[in-house]
Design a protein around this motif. Structure first.
Motif, PDB file in Angstrom:
ATOM      1  N   ILE A  87       0.836  -1.206   0.000  1.00  0.00           N
ATOM      2  CA  ILE A  87       0.000   0.000   0.000  1.00  0.00           C
ATOM      3  C   ILE A  87       0.869   1.254   0.000  1.00  0.00           C
ATOM      4  O   ILE A  87       0.607   2.227  -0.725  1.00  0.00           O
ATOM      5  CB  ILE A  87      -0.958  -0.006   1.215  1.00  0.00           C
ATOM      6  CG1 ILE A  87      -2.036  -1.084   1.023  1.00  0.00           C
ATOM      7  CG2 ILE A  87      -1.605   1.356   1.400  1.00  0.00           C
ATOM      8  CD1 ILE A  87      -2.921  -1.281   2.239  1.00  0.00           C
ATOM      9  N   VAL A  88       1.933   1.239   0.811  1.00  0.00           N
ATOM     10  CA  VAL A  88       2.861   2.380   0.826  1.00  0.00           C
ATOM     11  C   VAL A  88       3.483   2.577  -0.554  1.00  0.00           C
ATOM     12  O   VAL A  88       3.604   3.711  -1.053  1.00  0.00           O
ATOM     13  CB  VAL A  88       3.953   2.157   1.891  1.00  0.00           C
ATOM     14  CG1 VAL A  88       5.038   3.224   1.776  1.00  0.00           C
ATOM     15  CG2 VAL A  88       3.352   2.179   3.292  1.00  0.00           C
ATOM     16  N   PHE A  89       3.853   1.490  -1.187  1.00  0.00           N
ATOM     17  CA  PHE A  89       4.454   1.563  -2.522  1.00  0.00           C
ATOM     18  C   PHE A  89       3.473   2.145  -3.538  1.00  0.00           C
ATOM     19  O   PHE A  89       3.828   3.006  -4.362  1.00  0.00           O
ATOM     20  CB  PHE A  89       4.902   0.169  -2.965  1.00  0.00           C
ATOM     21  CG  PHE A  89       5.431   0.111  -4.363  1.00  0.00           C
ATOM     22  CD1 PHE A  89       6.652   0.671  -4.688  1.00  0.00           C
ATOM     23  CD2 PHE A  89       4.701  -0.507  -5.369  1.00  0.00           C
ATOM     24  CE1 PHE A  89       7.152   0.615  -5.988  1.00  0.00           C
ATOM     25  CE2 PHE A  89       5.177  -0.563  -6.661  1.00  0.00           C
ATOM     26  CZ  PHE A  89       6.405  -0.001  -6.967  1.00  0.00           C
ATOM     27  N   ARG A  90       2.213   1.697  -3.480  1.00  0.00           N
ATOM     28  CA  ARG A  90       1.214   2.210  -4.417  1.00  0.00           C
ATOM     29  C   ARG A  90       0.899   3.688  -4.158  1.00  0.00           C
ATOM     30  O   ARG A  90       0.725   4.464  -5.097  1.00  0.00           O
ATOM     31  CB  ARG A  90      -0.076   1.380  -4.320  1.00  0.00           C
ATOM     32  CG  ARG A  90       0.035  -0.008  -4.916  1.00  0.00           C
ATOM     33  CD  ARG A  90       0.405   0.030  -6.370  1.00  0.00           C
ATOM     34  NE  ARG A  90      -0.599   0.723  -7.157  1.00  0.00           N
ATOM     35  CZ  ARG A  90      -0.375   1.318  -8.316  1.00  0.00           C
ATOM     36  NH1 ARG A  90       0.857   1.346  -8.814  1.00  0.00           N
ATOM     37  NH2 ARG A  90      -1.351   1.925  -8.988  1.00  0.00           N
ATOM     38  N   LEU A  91       0.832   4.084  -2.897  1.00  0.00           N
ATOM     39  CA  LEU A  91       0.582   5.492  -2.589  1.00  0.00           C
ATOM     40  C   LEU A  91       1.718   6.373  -3.097  1.00  0.00           C
ATOM     41  O   LEU A  91       1.489   7.467  -3.629  1.00  0.00           O
ATOM     42  CB  LEU A  91       0.399   5.675  -1.077  1.00  0.00           C
ATOM     43  CG  LEU A  91      -0.889   5.106  -0.467  1.00  0.00           C
ATOM     44  CD1 LEU A  91      -0.879   5.265   1.049  1.00  0.00           C
ATOM     45  CD2 LEU A  91      -2.118   5.784  -1.064  1.00  0.00           C
ATOM     46  N   GLY A  92       2.945   5.905  -2.934  1.00  0.00           N
ATOM     47  CA  GLY A  92       4.100   6.670  -3.405  1.00  0.00           C
ATOM     48  C   GLY A  92       4.113   6.848  -4.910  1.00  0.00           C
ATOM     49  O   GLY A  92       4.643   7.850  -5.422  1.00  0.00           O
ATOM     50  N   SER A  93       3.520   5.899  -5.643  1.00  0.00           N
ATOM     51  CA  SER A  93       3.517   5.998  -7.110  1.00  0.00           C
ATOM     52  C   SER A  93       2.600   7.111  -7.610  1.00  0.00           C
ATOM     53  O   SER A  93       2.638   7.451  -8.800  1.00  0.00           O
ATOM     54  CB  SER A  93       3.087   4.661  -7.725  1.00  0.00           C
ATOM     55  OG  SER A  93       1.734   4.373  -7.415  1.00  0.00           O
ATOM     56  N   PHE A  94       1.760   7.683  -6.737  1.00  0.00           N
ATOM     57  CA  PHE A  94       0.873   8.771  -7.129  1.00  0.00           C
ATOM     58  C   PHE A  94       1.408  10.148  -6.704  1.00  0.00           C
ATOM     59  O   PHE A  94       0.769  11.160  -6.970  1.00  0.00           O
ATOM     60  CB  PHE A  94      -0.525   8.571  -6.529  1.00  0.00           C
ATOM     61  CG  PHE A  94      -1.297   7.448  -7.167  1.00  0.00           C
ATOM     62  CD1 PHE A  94      -2.081   7.681  -8.278  1.00  0.00           C
ATOM     63  CD2 PHE A  94      -1.221   6.166  -6.666  1.00  0.00           C
ATOM     64  CE1 PHE A  94      -2.790   6.651  -8.878  1.00  0.00           C
ATOM     65  CE2 PHE A  94      -1.924   5.127  -7.249  1.00  0.00           C
ATOM     66  CZ  PHE A  94      -2.707   5.364  -8.368  1.00  0.00           C
ATOM     67  N   ILE A  95       2.553  10.193  -6.022  1.00  0.00           N
ATOM     68  CA  ILE A  95       3.138  11.464  -5.592  1.00  0.00           C
ATOM     69  C   ILE A  95       4.017  12.001  -6.725  1.00  0.00           C
ATOM     70  O   ILE A  95       5.021  11.398  -7.089  1.00  0.00           O
ATOM     71  CB  ILE A  95       3.972  11.289  -4.309  1.00  0.00           C
ATOM     72  CG1 ILE A  95       3.098  10.739  -3.175  1.00  0.00           C
ATOM     73  CG2 ILE A  95       4.598  12.611  -3.900  1.00  0.00           C
ATOM     74  CD1 ILE A  95       3.864  10.440  -1.909  1.00  0.00           C
ATOM     75  N   VAL A  96       3.619  13.131  -7.276  1.00  0.00           N
ATOM     76  CA  VAL A  96       4.315  13.694  -8.426  1.00  0.00           C
ATOM     77  C   VAL A  96       5.574  14.430  -7.966  1.00  0.00           C
ATOM     78  O   VAL A  96       5.628  14.979  -6.856  1.00  0.00           O
ATOM     79  CB  VAL A  96       3.381  14.660  -9.189  1.00  0.00           C
ATOM     80  CG1 VAL A  96       4.078  15.258 -10.403  1.00  0.00           C
ATOM     81  CG2 VAL A  96       2.118  13.930  -9.610  1.00  0.00           C
ATOM     82  N   LEU A  97       6.590  14.432  -8.813  1.00  0.00           N
ATOM     83  CA  LEU A  97       7.832  15.145  -8.517  1.00  0.00           C
ATOM     84  C   LEU A  97       7.551  16.621  -8.254  1.00  0.00           C
ATOM     85  O   LEU A  97       6.750  17.239  -8.972  1.00  0.00           O
ATOM     86  CB  LEU A  97       8.800  15.018  -9.694  1.00  0.00           C
ATOM     87  CG  LEU A  97       9.520  13.685  -9.902  1.00  0.00           C
ATOM     88  CD1 LEU A  97      10.227  13.684 -11.250  1.00  0.00           C
ATOM     89  CD2 LEU A  97      10.518  13.431  -8.781  1.00  0.00           C
ATOM     90  N   PRO A  98       8.192  17.210  -7.246  1.00  0.00           N
ATOM     91  CA  PRO A  98       8.022  18.655  -6.998  1.00  0.00           C
ATOM     92  C   PRO A  98       8.481  19.467  -8.206  1.00  0.00           C
ATOM     93  O   PRO A  98       9.518  19.182  -8.806  1.00  0.00           O
ATOM     94  CB  PRO A  98       8.927  18.904  -5.787  1.00  0.00           C
ATOM     95  CG  PRO A  98       9.066  17.576  -5.123  1.00  0.00           C
ATOM     96  CD  PRO A  98       9.030  16.572  -6.217  1.00  0.00           C
ATOM     97  N   GLY A  99       7.686  20.479  -8.550  1.00  0.00           N
ATOM     98  CA  GLY A  99       8.036  21.327  -9.681  1.00  0.00           C
ATOM     99  C   GLY A  99       7.473  20.856 -11.002  1.00  0.00           C
ATOM    100  O   GLY A  99       7.821  21.420 -12.046  1.00  0.00           O
ATOM    101  N   VAL A 100       6.600  19.820 -10.981  1.00  0.00           N
ATOM    102  CA  VAL A 100       5.995  19.319 -12.209  1.00  0.00           C
ATOM    103  C   VAL A 100       4.504  19.606 -12.182  1.00  0.00           C
ATOM    104  O   VAL A 100       3.825  19.333 -11.187  1.00  0.00           O
ATOM    105  CB  VAL A 100       6.238  17.801 -12.374  1.00  0.00           C
ATOM    106  CG1 VAL A 100       5.474  17.268 -13.585  1.00  0.00           C
ATOM    107  CG2 VAL A 100       7.714  17.511 -12.532  1.00  0.00           C
ATOM    108  N   ASP A 101       3.981  20.148 -13.261  1.00  0.00           N
ATOM    109  CA  ASP A 101       2.549  20.389 -13.403  1.00  0.00           C
ATOM    110  C   ASP A 101       1.909  19.138 -13.991  1.00  0.00           C
ATOM    111  O   ASP A 101       2.114  18.827 -15.175  1.00  0.00           O
ATOM    112  CB  ASP A 101       2.306  21.575 -14.332  1.00  0.00           C
ATOM    113  CG  ASP A 101       0.819  21.897 -14.479  1.00  0.00           C
ATOM    114  OD1 ASP A 101       0.009  21.296 -13.741  1.00  0.00           O
ATOM    115  OD2 ASP A 101       0.484  22.740 -15.320  1.00  0.00           O
ATOM    116  N   PRO A 102       1.136  18.379 -13.199  1.00  0.00           N
ATOM    117  CA  PRO A 102       0.560  17.121 -13.703  1.00  0.00           C
ATOM    118  C   PRO A 102      -0.342  17.319 -14.913  1.00  0.00           C
ATOM    119  O   PRO A 102      -0.401  16.455 -15.794  1.00  0.00           O
ATOM    120  CB  PRO A 102      -0.229  16.590 -12.497  1.00  0.00           C
ATOM    121  CG  PRO A 102       0.341  17.283 -11.309  1.00  0.00           C
ATOM    122  CD  PRO A 102       0.779  18.627 -11.798  1.00  0.00           C
ATOM    123  N   ASP A 103      -1.048  18.439 -14.972  1.00  0.00           N
ATOM    124  CA  ASP A 103      -1.962  18.686 -16.093  1.00  0.00           C
ATOM    125  C   ASP A 103      -1.217  18.879 -17.410  1.00  0.00           C
ATOM    126  O   ASP A 103      -1.767  18.603 -18.480  1.00  0.00           O
ATOM    127  CB  ASP A 103      -2.818  19.922 -15.812  1.00  0.00           C
ATOM    128  CG  ASP A 103      -3.717  19.742 -14.590  1.00  0.00           C
ATOM    129  OD1 ASP A 103      -4.106  18.575 -14.326  1.00  0.00           O
ATOM    130  OD2 ASP A 103      -4.006  20.738 -13.899  1.00  0.00           O
TER     131      ASP A 103
END
Length: 437
Positions: A29-45
């Motif tokens: 679960i920790v691994f899956r949650l971490g996969s949704f944290i975007v790199l700082p300074g990146v606009d996901p849109d």
């Protein structure tokens, strides 16, 4: 159904096994949650849909979508696998590493430290290629130089954290941690791929979709047969009289698996296949970089599959050679009073086991390579690339191998506590039987 619920009840009634299962679920679960944290300074849109095709879709499958999301776990555990490949190759070719391998626990600790340092170096190189090839400049909110340095540091930290999670799953959970992290990324995209394929086919293509599912079932059965296939070498133990009792004299066998290396050749080969497109992204303006990028960024091209198949053949023999040692098996047999009928103990037994191992590894490696490249044929047959990745290939082989190994560990706990196994007849077989042999 009653048998199923009884088995589940027995599994969770064993405290140690229950704790290990819960630990594994928590780490995943920790691994899956971490996969949704975007790199700082990146606009996901500004990243778009992330469906870039080719090798990027395949990377997305292994990393559970974190690659296209520019996650802090964007590179996942792949750099660690690449470092492990290099270290294992060095233990075969370099005397210093051979010496470390034979020094027992202290040598293994030293090799682990070297592997971790090499993982950092590989992650730095791959992170540079990843940032250059996948993140557009309009998605970066900082200055380019600051973003490049900070993101490389974060990606290295993310990979090291994934490596730590894998080690914790192996020590305190169920199954091989590194393989489990890859498997959970694959499974997370499997339901969506089935739904997408069904919607694409629609009512007019319902029959074709049913045929695809039936074909997938038979492919899964073939992979299970490959994973479970065993060549039994009969052995006889000499009779010994100790005191007033007679010991020995029983018949047994050495189980040599046709695919003794399991899923590791696929993981190793796939890890190497990820490197050329990432490196090509750094020199994408040059002619050579453009050729490498276009050729190896398409996992369905004949060049990609040819190199992939050859790497699987090589790694199958290599990994089998370092995991199954005929000399050790022969020495253990001789020490315990066992022998193969018609074969002298010692050197001849070792040579006989080595010959048998070579004969069964060759067809096993060829079949493994064929299954690994089946998705390319599935795409040519009209199946969507996302769903075709589960039509054999690395995805299916990893899922089947990891699931069987995990079930075998769970069954071992049940049998040790005198519970009935997971099946009414037979046993779940895993690679651990080779170690026992």
């Amino acid at each position: 159904m009653k048998k199923f619920f009884t088995t589940i009840k027995n599994i969770f009634s064993i405290e140690d096994l229950r704790i290990r299962i819960l630990n594994t679920l928590g780490f995943l679960i920790v691994f899956r949650l971490g996969s949704f944290i975007v790199l700082p300074g990146v606009d996901p849109d500004a990243l778009g849909s992330g469906a870039q095709g080719g090798i990027f879709d395949l990377l997305n499958t292994f990393l559970g979508g974190s690659f296209s999301r520019a996650s802090i776990f964007a590179l996942g555990i792949m750099p660690y696998i690449s470092a492990s490949i290099v270290i294992q190759l060095l233990t075969v070719a370099v005397p210093y590493f051979q010496k470390l391998q034979k020094e027992g626990e202290s040598g293994r600790k030293r090799l682990t430290q070297i592997t971790r340092v090499l993982t950092i170096a590989i992650t730095l190189a791959q992170s540079a290629g990843y940032l250059a090839a996948t993140i557009p400049s309009e998605a970066v909110l900082y200055t380019q130089s600051f973003f490049q340095v900070s993101s490389m540091i974060i990606l290295v930290a993310g990979t090291m954290f994934c490596m730590w999670l894998g080690e914790k799953i192996t020590d305190k959970g169920i199954g091989n941690g590194i393989s489990m992290l890859i498997m959970i990324g694959i499974i997370s995209r499997f339901p969506g791929s089935i739904v997408s394929e069904a919607m694409t086919r629609g009512m007019s293509g319902a029959l074709a979709f049913v045929l695809e599912i039936v074909a997938l079932f038979f492919v899964v059965m073939a992979v299970v047969m490959l994973t479970q296939a065993v060549r039994r070498i009969p052995i006889q133990y000499a009779k010994q009289v100790i005191g007033n009792k007679l010991y020995g004299g029983k018949r047994d066998y050495i189980p040599l698996k046709v695919n003794a290396s399991g899923v590791m050749p696929i993981i190793f080969a796939q890890a190497l296949m990820f490197i050329p497109p990432l490196i090509a992204g750094i020199w994408k303006e040059s002619e050579v970089g453009a050729y490498i990028g276009s050729t190896f960024a398409d996992p369905y091209s004949w060049q990609y599959n040819l190199v992939f198949g050859i790497l699987i053949l090589l790694f199958t023999f290599f990994y089998t050679a370092i995991t199954v040692n005929p000399n050790d098996i022969a020495d253990n047999l001789k020490r315990n009073g066992g022998f193969i009928p018609g074969i002298k103990p010692g050197k001849q037994t070792s040579e006989f086991i080595d010959q048998v191992l070579t004969k069964i590894t060759l067809p096993g490696s060829i079949f493994l390579a064929i299954v690994a490249v089946l998705p390319a044929f599935a795409v040519k047959a009209g199946i969507s690339p996302n769903f075709a990745q589960f039509y054999g290939g690395t995805s299916l082989l990893i899922m089947v191998g990891v699931i069987l190994d995990t079930l075998q560990q769970i069954e071992s706990y049940l049998l040790m506590r005198h519970y009935e196994g997971m099946m009414k007849s037979g046993k779940v077989k895993g690679r651990s039987q080779i170690a026992a042999a």
